[in-house]
Design a protein around this motif. Structure first.
Motif, PDB file in Angstrom:
ATOM      1  N   ALA A 135      -1.270 -17.661  -8.421  1.00 29.54           N
ATOM      2  CA  ALA A 135      -0.183 -16.997  -7.695  1.00 29.54           C
ATOM      3  C   ALA A 135       0.773 -16.309  -8.662  1.00 29.54           C
ATOM      4  CB  ALA A 135       0.575 -18.013  -6.838  1.00 29.54           C
ATOM      5  N   LEU A 136       1.057 -16.938  -9.794  1.00 30.80           N
ATOM      6  CA  LEU A 136       1.927 -16.320 -10.794  1.00 30.80           C
ATOM      7  C   LEU A 136       1.279 -15.065 -11.379  1.00 30.80           C
ATOM      8  CD1 LEU A 136       3.315 -19.440 -12.715  1.00 30.80           C
ATOM      9  CD2 LEU A 136       4.580 -17.914 -11.192  1.00 30.80           C
ATOM     10  N   CYS A 137      -0.023 -15.112 -11.593  1.00 31.09           N
ATOM     11  CA  CYS A 137      -0.731 -13.933 -12.102  1.00 31.09           C
ATOM     12  C   CYS A 137      -0.679 -12.795 -11.088  1.00 31.09           C
ATOM     13  CB  CYS A 137      -2.181 -14.288 -12.419  1.00 31.09           C
ATOM     14  SG  CYS A 137      -2.374 -15.391 -13.836  1.00 31.09           S
ATOM     15  N   THR A 138      -0.814 -13.132  -9.812  1.00 31.31           N
ATOM     16  CA  THR A 138      -0.709 -12.109  -8.773  1.00 31.31           C
ATOM     17  C   THR A 138       0.666 -11.472  -8.776  1.00 31.31           C
ATOM     18  OG1 THR A 138      -2.339 -13.206  -7.346  1.00 31.31           O
ATOM     19  CG2 THR A 138      -0.786 -11.693  -6.281  1.00 31.31           C
ATOM     20  N   LEU A 139       1.705 -12.305  -8.820  1.00 31.10           N
ATOM     21  CA  LEU A 139       3.063 -11.777  -8.845  1.00 31.10           C
ATOM     22  C   LEU A 139       3.285 -10.913 -10.076  1.00 31.10           C
ATOM     23  CD1 LEU A 139       6.243 -13.809  -7.912  1.00 31.10           C
ATOM     24  CD2 LEU A 139       6.285 -12.073  -9.680  1.00 31.10           C
ATOM     25  N   ALA A 140       2.737 -11.342 -11.225  1.00 32.28           N
ATOM     26  CA  ALA A 140       2.935 -10.607 -12.477  1.00 32.28           C
ATOM     27  C   ALA A 140       2.367  -9.195 -12.407  1.00 32.28           C
ATOM     28  CB  ALA A 140       2.298 -11.373 -13.635  1.00 32.28           C
ATOM     29  N   ARG A 197      -7.059  -4.462 -14.093  1.00 27.01           N
ATOM     30  CA  ARG A 197      -7.351  -3.214 -13.373  1.00 27.01           C
ATOM     31  C   ARG A 197      -7.961  -3.514 -12.005  1.00 27.01           C
ATOM     32  NH1 ARG A 197      -8.949  -1.499 -18.640  1.00 27.01           N
ATOM     33  NH2 ARG A 197     -11.134  -1.947 -18.140  1.00 27.01           N
ATOM     34  N   ALA A 198      -8.855  -4.496 -11.973  1.00 24.84           N
ATOM     35  CA  ALA A 198      -9.495  -4.844 -10.697  1.00 24.84           C
ATOM     36  C   ALA A 198      -8.473  -5.371  -9.699  1.00 24.84           C
ATOM     37  CB  ALA A 198     -10.590  -5.888 -10.941  1.00 24.84           C
ATOM     38  N   GLU A 199      -7.560  -6.199 -10.163  1.00 23.56           N
ATOM     39  CA  GLU A 199      -6.544  -6.754  -9.266  1.00 23.56           C
ATOM     40  C   GLU A 199      -5.588  -5.664  -8.785  1.00 23.56           C
ATOM     41  OE1 GLU A 199      -6.464 -10.627  -8.510  1.00 23.56           O
ATOM     42  OE2 GLU A 199      -8.286  -9.433  -8.677  1.00 23.56           O
ATOM     43  N   HIS A 200      -5.168  -4.808  -9.681  1.00 23.85           N
ATOM     44  CA  HIS A 200      -4.276  -3.708  -9.287  1.00 23.85           C
ATOM     45  C   HIS A 200      -4.944  -2.845  -8.206  1.00 23.85           C
ATOM     46  CE1 HIS A 200      -1.025  -4.370 -12.035  1.00 23.85           C
ATOM     47  NE2 HIS A 200      -1.765  -4.221 -13.117  1.00 23.85           N
ATOM     48  N   THR A 201      -6.206  -2.555  -8.408  1.00 21.81           N
ATOM     49  CA  THR A 201      -6.929  -1.730  -7.437  1.00 21.81           C
ATOM     50  C   THR A 201      -7.025  -2.423  -6.084  1.00 21.81           C
ATOM     51  OG1 THR A 201      -8.269  -0.758  -9.215  1.00 21.81           O
ATOM     52  CG2 THR A 201      -9.116  -0.547  -6.981  1.00 21.81           C
ATOM     53  N   ARG A 202      -7.376  -3.694  -6.107  1.00 14.34           N
ATOM     54  CA  ARG A 202      -7.525  -4.456  -4.860  1.00 14.34           C
ATOM     55  C   ARG A 202      -6.203  -4.518  -4.099  1.00 14.34           C
ATOM     56  NH1 ARG A 202      -8.719 -10.582  -3.654  1.00 14.34           N
ATOM     57  NH2 ARG A 202      -7.697 -10.967  -5.641  1.00 14.34           N
ATOM     58  N   TYR A 203      -5.133  -4.807  -4.803  1.00 20.33           N
ATOM     59  CA  TYR A 203      -3.825  -4.907  -4.150  1.00 20.33           C
ATOM     60  C   TYR A 203      -3.357  -3.536  -3.656  1.00 20.33           C
ATOM     61  CZ  TYR A 203      -3.806  -9.368  -6.680  1.00 20.33           C
ATOM     62  OH  TYR A 203      -4.130 -10.596  -7.177  1.00 20.33           O
ATOM     63  N   GLY A 204      -3.588  -2.510  -4.455  1.00 16.50           N
ATOM     64  CA  GLY A 204      -3.127  -1.176  -4.084  1.00 16.50           C
ATOM     65  C   GLY A 204      -3.761  -0.661  -2.806  1.00 16.50           C
ATOM     66  N   PHE A 205      -5.062  -0.819  -2.672  1.00 10.09           N
ATOM     67  CA  PHE A 205      -5.747  -0.336  -1.468  1.00 10.09           C
ATOM     68  C   PHE A 205      -5.414  -1.198  -0.247  1.00 10.09           C
ATOM     69  CE2 PHE A 205      -8.525   1.989  -4.454  1.00 10.09           C
ATOM     70  CZ  PHE A 205      -8.453   3.242  -3.853  1.00 10.09           C
ATOM     71  N   ALA A 206      -5.109  -2.482  -0.470  1.00 13.89           N
ATOM     72  CA  ALA A 206      -4.690  -3.323   0.652  1.00 13.89           C
ATOM     73  C   ALA A 206      -3.328  -2.871   1.175  1.00 13.89           C
ATOM     74  CB  ALA A 206      -4.632  -4.783   0.218  1.00 13.89           C
ATOM     75  N   LEU A 207      -2.448  -2.480   0.262  1.00 12.89           N
ATOM     76  CA  LEU A 207      -1.096  -2.061   0.655  1.00 12.89           C
ATOM     77  C   LEU A 207      -1.059  -0.640   1.212  1.00 12.89           C
ATOM     78  CD1 LEU A 207       0.923  -3.451  -2.404  1.00 12.89           C
ATOM     79  CD2 LEU A 207       0.838  -4.417  -0.112  1.00 12.89           C
ATOM     80  N   CYS A 208      -2.003   0.212   0.779  1.00 17.65           N
ATOM     81  CA  CYS A 208      -1.922   1.628   1.150  1.00 17.65           C
ATOM     82  C   CYS A 208      -2.084   1.841   2.655  1.00 17.65           C
ATOM     83  CB  CYS A 208      -2.951   2.443   0.373  1.00 17.65           C
ATOM     84  SG  CYS A 208      -4.647   2.298   0.962  1.00 17.65           S
ATOM     85  N   ILE A 209      -2.811   0.965   3.312  1.00 19.64           N
ATOM     86  CA  ILE A 209      -2.983   1.085   4.764  1.00 19.64           C
ATOM     87  C   ILE A 209      -1.631   1.003   5.456  1.00 19.64           C
ATOM     88  CG2 ILE A 209      -4.037   0.033   6.796  1.00 19.64           C
ATOM     89  CD1 ILE A 209      -6.244  -1.031   4.957  1.00 19.64           C
ATOM     90  N   HIS A 210      -0.764   0.116   4.953  1.00 14.01           N
ATOM     91  CA  HIS A 210       0.556  -0.061   5.544  1.00 14.01           C
ATOM     92  C   HIS A 210       1.541   0.976   5.018  1.00 14.01           C
ATOM     93  CE1 HIS A 210      -0.686  -4.024   7.129  1.00 14.01           C
ATOM     94  NE2 HIS A 210      -1.383  -4.090   6.009  1.00 14.01           N
ATOM     95  N   ALA A 211       1.234   1.545   3.849  1.00 13.02           N
ATOM     96  CA  ALA A 211       2.151   2.508   3.246  1.00 13.02           C
ATOM     97  C   ALA A 211       2.028   3.897   3.869  1.00 13.02           C
ATOM     98  CB  ALA A 211       1.886   2.594   1.743  1.00 13.02           C
TER      99      ALA A 211
END
Length: 301
Positions: free
Chosen positions: A167-172, A235-249
């Protein structure tokens, strides 16, 4: 006119464009009551860092500048802190303070985290029979600790349970703080379980709870958590989080979510945008974010 004070932390990471804005504020004839205070880690800055160039520029025009060097805590201060913390006379805590100061070299963050670690490992404990705090001096003296606070924090994070460290890595990946709305999306759409883990991390002192989310208790904690991921995983985590958020953005209702999504995608895996569908989506998001940013600016181009 009322005086204005601007404080910015971590200037070692400042970009030239931001420093140029600060320089213009300092040199503006209409701002004689403007005070700028900045802090930085000078050991991470070269002699030609933009901050030093800014300082030289404003000095040449007559702006007064001063540098205050904040040194580490001395031995007596460490002893006073430990004495107050343990509610014992300074003469009783002197030898413990000497050991702690030797291992941390007076770094406040290192010192506080080491004391927490001693308590967690039973080397510093409250004795019910003696009705005061006691410690194992020999074991603390022989304790092997890294000579760098970043390494010590990284080890502390690795010693947490996997769900909390993850969870800390995700937040970071989101920087120094995260908004509750982002946490909700990550839990609902990505399947992460963050809330309980972040609560535990806050209890352990790694995070602080704020009104609408969490933030790291110190930027070195964020660095340590982020550095536990290798560059490919980041990079993989950034990509995964970014595309998950873009639907709402993309619905245009939440500017903060849009900027966060674009930042995550842009920091992610560049091979993703080789796909035509993804590249078009990323381009639209960046265009939308750019227009939003320009609309929020207070100048006319």
């Amino acid at each position: 006119k009322q005086p204005v004070v601007l404080f910015l932390d971590d200037l070692q990471w400042a970009d030239p464009a931001s420093l140029a804005v600060i320089t213009r504020l300092l040199l503006a004839p209409s701002s004689p009551r403007f005070l700028f205070v900045g802090s930085c880690r000078d050991d991470e800055m070269s002699e030609n860092h933009p901050v030093w160039n800014m300082k030289e520029t404003v000095e040449q025009t007559g702006v007064n500048t001063r540098i205050f060097e904040l040194s580490s805590i001395d031995n007596n201060t460490v002893n006073s802190m430990i004495s107050d913390l343990l509610c014992l006379f300074p003469r009783r805590t002197r030898r413990l303070a000497d050991i702690i100061h030797l291992k941390t070299r007076g770094n406040p963050l290192f010192l506080s985290r080491l004391l927490v670690s001693l308590g967690e490992n039973g080397l510093l404990r409250f004795s019910l029979s003696r009705r005061r705090w006691s410690w194992d001096e020999a074991k603390i003296r022989s304790l092997r600790t890294p000579d760098d606070v970043g390494k010590f924090l990284a080890r502390s994070i690795e010693n947490l349970s996997p769900v909390i460290s993850d969870a800390l890595c995700t937040l970071a990946c989101f920087g120094g703080s995260i908004h509750l709305s982002v946490i909700e999306v990550l839990e609902r759409d990505v399947g992460l379980r963050l809330t309980n883990s972040l609560e535990s991390a806050a209890t352990d002192g790694f995070l602080e709870k704020v009104d609408l989310g969490y933030r790291f208790s110190h930027d070195r904690v964020q660095e340590a958590a982020y550095n536990t991921l290798n560059s490919q995983d980041r990079r993989a985590e950034h990509t995964r989080y970014g595309f998950a958020l873009c639907i709402h953005a993309m619905n245009g209702c939440n500017d903060s979510m849009l900027f966060t999504a674009v930042d995550q995608i842009n920091r992610g895996d560049p091979t993703v945008i080789l796909d035509h569908e993804h590249s078009s989506l990323v381009a639209r998001l960046n265009l939308q974010a750019g227009k939003k940013a320009m609309g929020m600016s207070d100048y006319v181009s």
